[in-house]
Design an enzyme around this catalytic site. Structure first.
Site, PDB file in Angstrom:
ATOM      1  N   TYR A   1       4.106   5.960  15.785  1.00 60.22           N
ATOM      2  CA  TYR A   1       2.794   5.327  15.602  1.00 60.22           C
ATOM      3  C   TYR A   1       1.676   6.304  15.954  1.00 60.22           C
ATOM      4  CZ  TYR A   1      -0.937   1.811  16.007  1.00 60.22           C
ATOM      5  OH  TYR A   1      -2.103   1.091  15.857  1.00 60.22           O
TER       6      TYR A   1
ATOM      7  N   SER B   1      -6.146   4.634  15.739  1.00 60.42           N
ATOM      8  CA  SER B   1      -5.864   3.897  16.980  1.00 60.42           C
ATOM      9  C   SER B   1      -6.155   4.820  18.151  1.00 60.42           C
ATOM     10  CB  SER B   1      -4.380   3.494  17.006  1.00 60.42           C
ATOM     11  OG  SER B   1      -3.971   3.191  18.326  1.00 60.42           O
TER      12      SER B   1
ATOM     13  N   ALA C   1       1.754   9.520  16.014  1.00 58.21           N
ATOM     14  CA  ALA C   1       1.717  10.603  15.013  1.00 58.21           C
ATOM     15  C   ALA C   1       1.027  10.131  13.738  1.00 58.21           C
ATOM     16  CB  ALA C   1       3.131  11.081  14.707  1.00 58.21           C
ATOM     17  N   SER C   2       1.359   8.916  13.310  1.00 63.03           N
ATOM     18  CA  SER C   2       0.766   8.415  12.058  1.00 63.03           C
ATOM     19  C   SER C   2      -0.741   8.227  12.213  1.00 63.03           C
ATOM     20  CB  SER C   2       1.426   7.098  11.631  1.00 63.03           C
ATOM     21  OG  SER C   2       1.072   6.038  12.502  1.00 63.03           O
ATOM     22  N   LYS C   3      -1.158   7.740  13.383  1.00 64.15           N
ATOM     23  CA  LYS C   3      -2.592   7.455  13.559  1.00 64.15           C
ATOM     24  C   LYS C   3      -3.388   8.730  13.832  1.00 64.15           C
ATOM     25  CE  LYS C   3      -2.550   2.947  12.928  1.00 64.15           C
ATOM     26  NZ  LYS C   3      -3.261   2.321  11.805  1.00 64.15           N
TER      27      LYS C   3
ATOM     28  N   VAL D   1       0.816  -1.225   0.000  1.00 62.14           N
ATOM     29  CA  VAL D   1       0.000   0.000   0.000  1.00 62.14           C
ATOM     30  C   VAL D   1       0.848   1.273   0.000  1.00 62.14           C
ATOM     31  CG1 VAL D   1      -2.014  -1.068   1.086  1.00 62.14           C
ATOM     32  CG2 VAL D   1      -0.291   0.062   2.523  1.00 62.14           C
TER      33      VAL D   1
HETATM   34  N1  LIG Z   1      -4.658  -4.869  17.238  1.00 63.66           N
HETATM   35  C1  LIG Z   1      -4.722  -3.736  17.922  1.00 63.66           C
HETATM   36  O1  LIG Z   1      -4.603  -3.683  19.160  1.00 63.66           O
HETATM   37  C2  LIG Z   1      -4.953  -2.440  17.203  1.00 63.66           C
HETATM   38  C3  LIG Z   1      -5.376  -1.330  17.936  1.00 63.66           C
HETATM   39  C4  LIG Z   1      -5.560  -0.128  17.246  1.00 63.66           C
HETATM   40  C5  LIG Z   1      -5.332  -0.065  15.899  1.00 63.66           C
HETATM   41  N2  LIG Z   1      -4.916  -1.183  15.224  1.00 63.66           N
HETATM   42  C6  LIG Z   1      -4.653  -1.064  13.798  1.00 63.66           C
HETATM   43  O2  LIG Z   1      -5.405  -2.059  13.130  1.00 63.66           O
HETATM   44  C7  LIG Z   1      -4.700  -2.484  11.961  1.00 63.66           C
HETATM   45  C8  LIG Z   1      -4.572  -3.997  11.966  1.00 63.66           C
HETATM   46  O3  LIG Z   1      -3.993  -4.425  13.167  1.00 63.66           O
HETATM   47  P1  LIG Z   1      -3.734  -5.991  13.429  1.00 63.66           P
HETATM   48  O4  LIG Z   1      -3.496  -6.149  14.883  1.00 63.66           O
HETATM   49  O5  LIG Z   1      -4.786  -6.801  12.746  1.00 63.66           O
HETATM   50  O6  LIG Z   1      -2.330  -6.157  12.686  1.00 63.66           O
HETATM   51  P2  LIG Z   1      -1.770  -7.346  11.765  1.00 63.66           P
HETATM   52  O7  LIG Z   1      -0.287  -7.210  11.788  1.00 63.66           O
HETATM   53  O8  LIG Z   1      -2.360  -8.642  12.169  1.00 63.66           O
HETATM   54  O9  LIG Z   1      -2.335  -6.951  10.320  1.00 63.66           O
HETATM   55  C9  LIG Z   1      -1.747  -5.945   9.541  1.00 63.66           C
HETATM   56  C10 LIG Z   1      -1.678  -6.439   8.119  1.00 63.66           C
HETATM   57  O10 LIG Z   1      -1.126  -5.375   7.303  1.00 63.66           O
HETATM   58  C11 LIG Z   1      -0.285  -5.979   6.339  1.00 63.66           C
HETATM   59  N3  LIG Z   1       0.693  -5.031   5.798  1.00 63.66           N
HETATM   60  C12 LIG Z   1       1.829  -4.567   6.404  1.00 63.66           C
HETATM   61  N4  LIG Z   1       2.492  -3.751   5.574  1.00 63.66           N
HETATM   62  C13 LIG Z   1       1.765  -3.694   4.423  1.00 63.66           C
HETATM   63  C14 LIG Z   1       1.956  -3.025   3.199  1.00 63.66           C
HETATM   64  N5  LIG Z   1       3.027  -2.218   2.977  1.00 63.66           N
HETATM   65  N6  LIG Z   1       1.018  -3.186   2.222  1.00 63.66           N
HETATM   66  C15 LIG Z   1      -0.066  -3.988   2.432  1.00 63.66           C
HETATM   67  N7  LIG Z   1      -0.286  -4.644   3.582  1.00 63.66           N
HETATM   68  C16 LIG Z   1       0.624  -4.502   4.556  1.00 63.66           C
HETATM   69  C17 LIG Z   1       0.413  -7.121   7.094  1.00 63.66           C
HETATM   70  O11 LIG Z   1       0.974  -8.084   6.204  1.00 63.66           O
HETATM   71  C18 LIG Z   1      -0.723  -7.648   7.956  1.00 63.66           C
HETATM   72  O12 LIG Z   1      -1.408  -8.724   7.334  1.00 63.66           O
HETATM   73  C19 LIG Z   1      -3.376  -1.728  11.969  1.00 63.66           C
HETATM   74  O13 LIG Z   1      -3.499  -0.570  11.165  1.00 63.66           O
HETATM   75  C20 LIG Z   1      -3.214  -1.333  13.421  1.00 63.66           C
HETATM   76  O14 LIG Z   1      -2.396  -0.185  13.590  1.00 63.66           O
HETATM   77  C21 LIG Z   1      -4.731  -2.365  15.854  1.00 63.66           C
END
Ligand SMILES: NC(=O)c1ccc[n+]([C@@H]2O[C@H](COP(=O)([O-])OP(=O)(O)OC[C@H]3O[C@@H](n4cnc5c(N)ncnc54)[C@H](O)[C@@H]3O)[C@@H](O)[C@H]2O)c1
Length: 241
Positions: A148, A135, A150-152, A57
């Site tokens: 992180y 987030s 900052a990005s979110k 992405v």
């Molecule tokens: N799990 C949590 O506690 C939580 C809380 C708040 C926000 N989030 C956000 O939710 C989202 C998913 O979290 P998760 O825990 O399921 O993480 P995860 O690591 O299980 O899933 C993230 C997915 O993104 C893919 N990815 C990474 N770089 C990529 C790229 N350059 N192009 C395409 N795909 C790419 C990875 O391969 C992975 O499958 C993230 O954006 C995370 O910041 C998660």
């Protein structure tokens, strides 16, 4: 069902997989994007159709090509759920430029690139819905989550700007800002960090993937039509605006 085509990024991750499941179960056609999408096996497409594509992405050309391919193969998407993203637990002085660039590129620029690529397709459909993953740390900030957070926070700003700009096109744009949600990636974080987050949640538990996916399903439903520019935080009371 011709009007129900969803693109999901980060589709092979903890939240992404269950989102793909839910959208397929709802009878949508789904384009699933991830770096390692080939391992997104065992999904029952049900009455929907699943198109899997390996897409980075952060690569503008690859993103544009992927959306064009989806439009050609299954039709122009009317839904985009931007989930691809990750974090690093690092304080300010340990945050290298490389880590900063990596997290800003993936979490913020990747979201921007996918929004930019999908909007012409949504316009061709007369509207659409975009959901971006922020987030809780993008709302309240967090120690050792410098890049992180900052990005979110950037994702929230991007979401509000797009919600305003795209409203005349009948495209809604909302953000999700979950508290710690126990996906396999998060369950592998240091116990002390997990415990600190749990101690801040009045409802006394981590978020579940179902909490997040349920919010997505709500926002894509008929009753979700009037929400735009909002940040939905499934957080058990961690932060109250
Ligand atoms: N799990 C949590 O506690 C939580 C809380 C708040 C926000 N989030 C956000 O939710 C989202 C998913 O979290 P998760 O825990 O399921 O993480 P995860 O690591 O299980 O899933 C993230 C997915 O993104 C893919 N990815 C990474 N770089 C990529 C790229 N350059 N192009 C395409 N795909 C790419 C990875 O391969 C992975 O499958 C993230 O954006 C995370 O910041 C998660």
């Amino acid at each position: 069902m011709a009007d129900r085509i969803a693109a999901v990024t980060g589709a092979n991750g903890g939240i992404g997989r269950e989102t793909v499941h839910a959208l397929l179960a709802d009878g949508r056609q789904v384009a699933a994007f991830d770096l390692e999408i080939d391992s997104l096996d065992g999904l029952d497409a049900g009455s929907g159709q699943l198109l899997k594509r390996s897409v980075d992405v952060t690569d503008a050309t690859a993103v544009e090509e992927a959306f064009a391919e989806v439009a050609k193969e299954i039709g122009a998407p009317d839904v985009l759920v931007n989930i691809a993203g990750t974090n690093r637990i690092l304080g300010l002085l340990d945050t290298t430029e490389e880590i900063w660039d990596y997290l800003l590129d993936l979490n913020l620029k990747g979201t921007f690139l996918c929004c930019r690529a999908v909007v012409p397709h949504m316009r061709s459909r007369g509207g659409g819905r975009i959901i971006n993953m922020s987030s809780i740390f993008g709302i309240r900030g967090e120690a050792r989550q410098v890049a992180y957070s900052a990005s979110k926070a950037g994702v929230v700003g991007l979401t509000r700007a797009l919600a305003t700009e795209l409203a005349p096109d009948s495209i809604t744009v909302n953000a999700l800002a979950p508290v710690m949600t126990l996906t396999p990636r998060v369950a592998a974080l240091p116990a002390e960090f997990q415990q600190l987050q749990l101690s801040r949640i009045p409802l006394g538990r981590y978020g579940s993937v179902a909490d997040i996916v349920g919010t997505i399903v709500f926002l894509l439903s008929d009753v979700g039509a009037f929400y735009t520019g909002q940040t939905f935080s499934a957080n058990g009371g961690d932060t109250m605006p």
